[in-house]
Write a protein that holds these residues in place. Sequence first.
Motif: not given
Length: 280
Positions: A141-144, A117-119, A85-86, A126-130
């Motif tokens: 954009x990111x859709x969670x 918002x970003x974490x 994914x990365x 996954x959040x690091x990839x975001x």
Amino acid sequence: MKVFLTGASGYIGRHVASELLSRGHQVVGLARKQSERTEYSTQMEWCFADLSDFEAYRTRLFDSDAVVHCAMDYTPSGSENSELDSSFVSNLKSFQGRFIYTGNLFSDRREGELCEALLSDSEHWRFQTEVSVLERSDLASVIRLGFVYGSKGGYFWDILSPATLAKMEDSPVPEVYWPMVHVRDAASLYARVLESETSGVFHAFDGTQVQASEVIESTRSVYRANEIEGGESHDYINGLLQSSVSTSNERSRSIGWRPVHSSFPENVELAFSEFRNSSI
């Protein structure tokens, strides 16, 4: 708009494809191989290749106006293939169009409300990839996704199978919240984000805070009403029962997204009917 869609024959992907096509967009769908699902979707162009073989689809991807990434590969042990994914995200560094990355509301199990918002402080891959997605361009954009249900496919009815719920009958359900969303509502959010001028994080969550116990009891009731018993028991629910996610969908609503299915307990009968009768 010409959209390159990964995971186009999967549960989320094929609903996103249907929504985009209905809005007049051209969709090039990436899938591993031909199947009954790809043959069903005759309005789409198909590109058959493994997600890991970027060179096999590079030209068609870079010839598109936008990329929507719904695919998720899994390792032999069954875990999400974070490296692949990365790697896919890294290969898009020079892509100049819009890019939508699919995240998951259950990835980071922390106290308090999970905001749109970003974490940056999260150690979850996954959040690091975001973060890397949104740093690459102001067109990203990111859709969670919340706990997705509706139509044919997905994991909802497997995770909450009759046998699983029967096994849990005498066990107390932890007081945790699950953010729910119908798959067609999730698909319409992808289209809204794609067509908007905004970037950032958006939550595919219907806006109704429901406890896991409500979801489980609603599902039990529809099984009883339809005299459904048996099936395989799944342990995956144990992890979900440790996951309480309190969140919002304010940014999603700010771009005009209005989920049609606003509460799982109110929609459980429709959802079960769709699961049994839907063609996709």
